[in-house]
Write a protein that holds these residues in place. Sequence first.
Motif, PDB file in Angstrom:
ATOM      1  N   PHE A  54       0.841  -1.195   0.000  1.00  0.00           N
ATOM      2  CA  PHE A  54       0.000   0.000   0.000  1.00  0.00           C
ATOM      3  C   PHE A  54       0.880   1.250   0.000  1.00  0.00           C
ATOM      4  CE2 PHE A  54      -2.704  -2.940   2.711  1.00  0.00           C
ATOM      5  CZ  PHE A  54      -3.516  -3.324   1.651  1.00  0.00           C
ATOM      6  N   GLU A  58      -2.832   5.227   1.280  1.00  0.00           N
ATOM      7  CA  GLU A  58      -3.728   4.073   1.326  1.00  0.00           C
ATOM      8  C   GLU A  58      -3.647   3.367   2.677  1.00  0.00           C
ATOM      9  OE1 GLU A  58      -3.752   2.681  -3.384  1.00  0.00           O
ATOM     10  OE2 GLU A  58      -2.197   1.929  -2.018  1.00  0.00           O
ATOM     11  N   ASN A  61      -5.301   5.496   5.450  1.00  0.00           N
ATOM     12  CA  ASN A  61      -6.764   5.458   5.410  1.00  0.00           C
ATOM     13  C   ASN A  61      -7.308   4.130   5.924  1.00  0.00           C
ATOM     14  OD1 ASN A  61      -6.994   8.057   4.367  1.00  0.00           O
ATOM     15  ND2 ASN A  61      -6.889   7.363   2.249  1.00  0.00           N
ATOM     16  N   LYS A  62      -6.637   3.033   5.600  1.00  0.00           N
ATOM     17  CA  LYS A  62      -7.073   1.725   6.091  1.00  0.00           C
ATOM     18  C   LYS A  62      -6.954   1.648   7.610  1.00  0.00           C
ATOM     19  CE  LYS A  62      -6.155  -1.033   1.947  1.00  0.00           C
ATOM     20  NZ  LYS A  62      -7.548  -1.553   1.812  1.00  0.00           N
TER      21      LYS A  62
END
Length: 246
Positions: A54, A58, A61-62
């Motif tokens: 990622f 990304e 945000n996860k």
Amino acid sequence: MKKITEFFIVALLAGMYSWGCAQEPIDFRKGPKPTEIVIGKISQTYRLSGETRFSDPELYNKLMELAKKEYPNHQYIDIRNAKDDFRVDFNQGYWDGKEWRNSYRRCYLDVTAIIVEPDFQTLIRPQLSKTMDKALRNVREGSRVAIDMATISGDVEINRDDFKDQIIDVLLDKGYRVVAKDYLEKLYDEIKDQESGIYNDGTTVKPDNFSAVGYYINVKVTETSLRVQVVNVSTGEYEGNATVNF
């Protein structure tokens, strides 16, 4: 003109004493700051389709999605000490005595992070800057401004003096000239002396002196929003009004 000037100066001086997010993946791999409160940890294993990991946005945000599920009662949270370890689970094909087992290669990303409650004052800085941009879009850079009112409502934990300094810093960074409170107090005191007949002809304060301040800035922050209003000193009209919800 004199009465209008006195009205705004009184309002300004009264306001001076009334002091009561979508996050960006900045520093989320670093440790907690001294002003932040650690509330817990999270860990997660992600199955990858290949060796591509990622990106930082990304991954951030996860982790934020996971953190919000784990700590739903905390309104303001952020990620610190994020670590992602890539590993491969590899197995060659073999005969188990009855049938041939196929080989496989699986990629995983093991992630851990610390969840913190950030200092609200640090959290609000980028929001303050954005809101100022919207409210001051019709005000020429280099104009003189003064803080009229800065109101803190609700359970917002902000040091009042630090927040005032933060507002001044934002204004100066944007190229505006901020007039000091004590300067305005001095001018107001001189006006009162002139009304009583106690003044020196050589140092008389004229209404034009107050053109040094072109705009007053009103700032109000609550637990869920930040509002900035800009008032034109000469006309008393709102020159700008902007609100950002967290």
